[in-house]
Scaffold this motif. Structure first.
Motif, PDB file in Angstrom:
ATOM      1  N   VAL A   1       1.230  -0.720   0.489  1.00 54.70           N
ATOM      2  CA  VAL A   1       0.062   0.583   0.162  1.00 54.70           C
ATOM      3  C   VAL A   1       0.369   1.128   0.039  1.00 54.70           C
ATOM      4  O   VAL A   1       0.705   1.804  -0.743  1.00 54.70           O
ATOM      5  CB  VAL A   1      -0.676   0.168   1.610  1.00 54.70           C
ATOM      6  N   GLU A   2       2.040   1.320   0.500  1.00 57.92           N
ATOM      7  CA  GLU A   2       2.964   2.240   0.744  1.00 57.92           C
ATOM      8  C   GLU A   2       3.781   2.623  -0.392  1.00 57.92           C
ATOM      9  O   GLU A   2       3.752   3.183  -1.301  1.00 57.92           O
ATOM     10  CB  GLU A   2       3.969   2.361   1.216  1.00 57.92           C
ATOM     11  N   SER A   3       3.873   1.834  -1.614  1.00 60.65           N
ATOM     12  CA  SER A   3       4.457   2.184  -2.766  1.00 60.65           C
ATOM     13  C   SER A   3       3.177   2.186  -3.392  1.00 60.65           C
ATOM     14  O   SER A   3       3.770   3.121  -4.528  1.00 60.65           O
ATOM     15  CB  SER A   3       5.419   0.285  -3.600  1.00 60.65           C
ATOM     16  N   VAL A   4       1.957   1.303  -3.575  1.00 63.92           N
ATOM     17  CA  VAL A   4       0.737   2.790  -4.462  1.00 63.92           C
ATOM     18  C   VAL A   4       1.302   4.132  -4.030  1.00 63.92           C
ATOM     19  O   VAL A   4       0.798   4.623  -5.362  1.00 63.92           O
ATOM     20  CB  VAL A   4       0.001   1.532  -3.839  1.00 63.92           C
ATOM     21  N   ALA A   5       1.413   4.169  -2.805  1.00 60.24           N
ATOM     22  CA  ALA A   5       0.823   5.603  -2.823  1.00 60.24           C
ATOM     23  C   ALA A   5       2.039   6.618  -3.378  1.00 60.24           C
ATOM     24  O   ALA A   5       1.597   7.533  -3.323  1.00 60.24           O
ATOM     25  CB  ALA A   5       0.120   5.376  -0.648  1.00 60.24           C
ATOM     26  N   GLU A   6       2.922   5.710  -2.986  1.00 61.77           N
ATOM     27  CA  GLU A   6       4.301   7.271  -3.094  1.00 61.77           C
ATOM     28  C   GLU A   6       4.528   7.011  -4.612  1.00 61.77           C
ATOM     29  O   GLU A   6       4.803   8.227  -5.338  1.00 61.77           O
ATOM     30  CB  GLU A   6       5.469   6.320  -2.770  1.00 61.77           C
ATOM     31  N   ASN A   7       3.762   5.551  -5.229  1.00 61.13           N
ATOM     32  CA  ASN A   7       4.172   6.005  -7.046  1.00 61.13           C
ATOM     33  C   ASN A   7       3.331   6.469  -7.575  1.00 61.13           C
ATOM     34  O   ASN A   7       2.881   6.902  -8.780  1.00 61.13           O
ATOM     35  CB  ASN A   7       3.728   4.025  -7.243  1.00 61.13           C
ATOM     36  N   THR A   8       1.915   6.748  -7.077  1.00 55.91           N
ATOM     37  CA  THR A   8       1.090   7.634  -7.808  1.00 55.91           C
ATOM     38  C   THR A   8       1.486   9.140  -7.320  1.00 55.91           C
ATOM     39  O   THR A   8       1.506  10.207  -8.378  1.00 55.91           O
ATOM     40  CB  THR A   8      -0.506   7.133  -6.430  1.00 55.91           C
ATOM     41  N   VAL A   9       2.063   9.412  -6.467  1.00 54.35           N
ATOM     42  CA  VAL A   9       2.967  10.683  -7.068  1.00 54.35           C
ATOM     43  C   VAL A   9       3.705  10.498  -8.009  1.00 54.35           C
ATOM     44  O   VAL A   9       3.887  10.976  -9.126  1.00 54.35           O
ATOM     45  CB  VAL A   9       3.689  11.334  -5.541  1.00 54.35           C
ATOM     46  N   ASP A  10       4.936   9.731  -7.825  1.00 56.66           N
ATOM     47  CA  ASP A  10       5.926   9.817  -8.234  1.00 56.66           C
ATOM     48  C   ASP A  10       5.688   9.043 -10.636  1.00 56.66           C
ATOM     49  O   ASP A  10       5.992   9.882 -10.794  1.00 56.66           O
ATOM     50  CB  ASP A  10       6.783   8.955  -8.139  1.00 56.66           C
ATOM     51  N   ALA A  11       4.583   8.136 -10.043  1.00 52.37           N
ATOM     52  CA  ALA A  11       4.112   7.700 -11.401  1.00 52.37           C
ATOM     53  C   ALA A  11       2.962   8.257 -12.268  1.00 52.37           C
ATOM     54  O   ALA A  11       2.764   8.502 -13.497  1.00 52.37           O
ATOM     55  CB  ALA A  11       4.512   6.344 -11.305  1.00 52.37           C
ATOM     56  N   VAL A  12       2.570   9.227 -11.816  1.00 51.45           N
ATOM     57  CA  VAL A  12       1.268   9.939 -12.024  1.00 51.45           C
ATOM     58  C   VAL A  12       0.766  11.165 -12.166  1.00 51.45           C
ATOM     59  O   VAL A  12       0.580  11.890 -12.642  1.00 51.45           O
ATOM     60  CB  VAL A  12      -0.636   9.292 -11.628  1.00 51.45           C
ATOM     61  N   VAL A  13       0.743  11.176 -10.439  1.00 51.08           N
ATOM     62  CA  VAL A  13       0.422  12.698 -10.069  1.00 51.08           C
ATOM     63  C   VAL A  13       1.552  13.430 -11.052  1.00 51.08           C
ATOM     64  O   VAL A  13       0.975  15.230 -11.495  1.00 51.08           O
ATOM     65  CB  VAL A  13       0.061  13.060  -8.838  1.00 51.08           C
ATOM     66  N   ALA A  14       3.115  13.711  -9.756  1.00 56.21           N
ATOM     67  CA  ALA A  14       3.973  14.528 -10.097  1.00 56.21           C
ATOM     68  C   ALA A  14       3.818  14.662 -12.018  1.00 56.21           C
ATOM     69  O   ALA A  14       4.140  15.952 -12.769  1.00 56.21           O
ATOM     70  CB  ALA A  14       5.035  14.014 -10.618  1.00 56.21           C
ATOM     71  N   PRO A  15       3.986  13.570 -13.117  1.00 60.94           N
ATOM     72  CA  PRO A  15       3.960  13.828 -14.777  1.00 60.94           C
ATOM     73  C   PRO A  15       3.812  14.615 -14.587  1.00 60.94           C
ATOM     74  O   PRO A  15       3.257  15.171 -15.834  1.00 60.94           O
ATOM     75  CB  PRO A  15       4.194  12.863 -14.538  1.00 60.94           C
ATOM     76  N   ALA A  16       1.935  14.459 -14.863  1.00 64.37           N
ATOM     77  CA  ALA A  16       1.034  15.441 -14.956  1.00 64.37           C
ATOM     78  C   ALA A  16       0.943  16.771 -14.786  1.00 64.37           C
ATOM     79  O   ALA A  16       0.386  17.495 -15.552  1.00 64.37           O
ATOM     80  CB  ALA A  16      -0.649  14.388 -14.313  1.00 64.37           C
ATOM     81  N   CYS A  17       1.470  16.664 -13.702  1.00 64.22           N
ATOM     82  CA  CYS A  17       1.733  18.376 -13.387  1.00 64.22           C
ATOM     83  C   CYS A  17       2.768  19.381 -13.628  1.00 64.22           C
ATOM     84  O   CYS A  17       1.865  20.430 -14.168  1.00 64.22           O
ATOM     85  CB  CYS A  17       1.785  18.592 -11.525  1.00 64.22           C
ATOM     86  N   TRP A  18       3.476  18.342 -14.061  1.00 63.14           N
ATOM     87  CA  TRP A  18       4.665  19.142 -15.098  1.00 63.14           C
ATOM     88  C   TRP A  18       4.637  19.351 -16.381  1.00 63.14           C
ATOM     89  O   TRP A  18       4.666  19.976 -16.977  1.00 63.14           O
ATOM     90  CB  TRP A  18       6.405  18.483 -14.718  1.00 63.14           C
ATOM     91  N   GLY A  19       3.607  18.477 -16.723  1.00 61.12           N
ATOM     92  CA  GLY A  19       3.556  18.205 -18.160  1.00 61.12           C
ATOM     93  C   GLY A  19       2.099  19.318 -18.624  1.00 61.12           C
ATOM     94  O   GLY A  19       2.270  20.004 -19.026  1.00 61.12           O
ATOM     95  N   ALA A  20       1.161  19.459 -17.491  1.00 69.36           N
ATOM     96  CA  ALA A  20       0.086  20.635 -17.147  1.00 69.36           C
ATOM     97  C   ALA A  20       1.490  22.127 -17.492  1.00 69.36           C
ATOM     98  O   ALA A  20       1.119  22.951 -17.709  1.00 69.36           O
ATOM     99  CB  ALA A  20      -0.585  20.688 -16.115  1.00 69.36           C
ATOM    100  N   VAL A  21       2.326  22.275 -16.827  1.00 66.61           N
ATOM    101  CA  VAL A  21       3.165  23.425 -16.543  1.00 66.61           C
ATOM    102  C   VAL A  21       3.806  23.835 -17.306  1.00 66.61           C
ATOM    103  O   VAL A  21       3.900  24.727 -18.083  1.00 66.61           O
ATOM    104  CB  VAL A  21       3.603  23.364 -14.642  1.00 66.61           C
ATOM    105  N   LEU A  22       4.820  22.542 -17.859  1.00 66.65           N
ATOM    106  CA  LEU A  22       5.597  23.010 -19.097  1.00 66.65           C
ATOM    107  C   LEU A  22       5.883  21.783 -20.319  1.00 66.65           C
ATOM    108  O   LEU A  22       6.155  21.569 -20.968  1.00 66.65           O
ATOM    109  CB  LEU A  22       7.261  22.358 -18.492  1.00 66.65           C
ATOM    110  N   GLY A  23       4.288  21.007 -20.649  1.00 64.15           N
ATOM    111  CA  GLY A  23       4.559  20.508 -21.467  1.00 64.15           C
ATOM    112  C   GLY A  23       4.720  19.592 -21.367  1.00 64.15           C
ATOM    113  O   GLY A  23       5.638  18.180 -20.311  1.00 64.15           O
TER     114      GLY A  23
END
Length: 171
Positions: free
Chosen positions: A1-23
């Motif tokens: 469960v810890e890995s799923v939570a941390e990887n949600t940030v690392d592999a899903v939310v963060a790339p989407a956020c950085w993509g939204a800001v910088l393409g």
């Protein structure tokens, strides 16, 4: 469960956020930075001279996305609002990572489980602080965490899509 939570940030939310800001370069740059942290950011004698730099850069790059993840967890599980907020406020700062602690505490609160405590990574053992309150996770909770992650992905798609529509209409 810890890995799923941390990887949600690392592999899903963060790339989407950085993509939204910088393409696409922002999303790809984040993934490269995060991969570098995963490869050499660990505290070992072999990587101590330069691993710290990738680890700190990853912490900076994920600071906002980790908090966005906690917000998405709140949106996805409004009935668990109190336990999510309590776990994040009370427990997240005790985690060794400034970002993983936020996501893991939010998931723990949403799922009603206790994460952390004594952990084993191969031959290495760690005594981590506990996050959330409830029983220790089981295999069913891993499935529930994956389902929560999937829900967050759909929420993120909807929010980014709505943001794109609003931005287009303003032009």
């Amino acid at each position: 469960v810890e890995s799923v939570a941390e990887n949600t940030v690392d592999a899903v939310v963060a790339p989407a956020c950085w993509g939204a800001v910088l393409g696409a370069p922002g999303a790809l740059g984040h993934r490269a930075l995060n991969t570098m942290d995963a490869m050499v950011g660990h505290r070992t004698a072999r990587y101590e001279r330069f691993g710290w730099a990738s680890a700190r850069a990853d912490d900076v790059a994920n600071w906002v996305p980790a908090r966005v993840t906690a917000g998405l967890v709140l949106l996805a599980r409004p009935g668990a609002r109190r336990s999510i907020l309590t776990a994040v406020r009370r427990d997240a700062r005790r985690h060794p990572s400034p970002n993983a602690g936020i996501a893991e505490a939010a998931f723990a609160g949403a799922l009603g489980v206790e994460l952390g405590g004594p952990l084993r990574y191969g031959e290495r053992q760690e005594a981590r602080p506990t996050l959330g309150r409830g029983p220790r996770p089981t295999a069913i909770d891993v499935r529930r965490a994956v389902h929560l992650q999937s829900t967050l992905e759909w929420l993120l798609i909807a929010l980014l899509g709505a943001g794109a529509v609003v931005a287009r209409r303003r032009r």
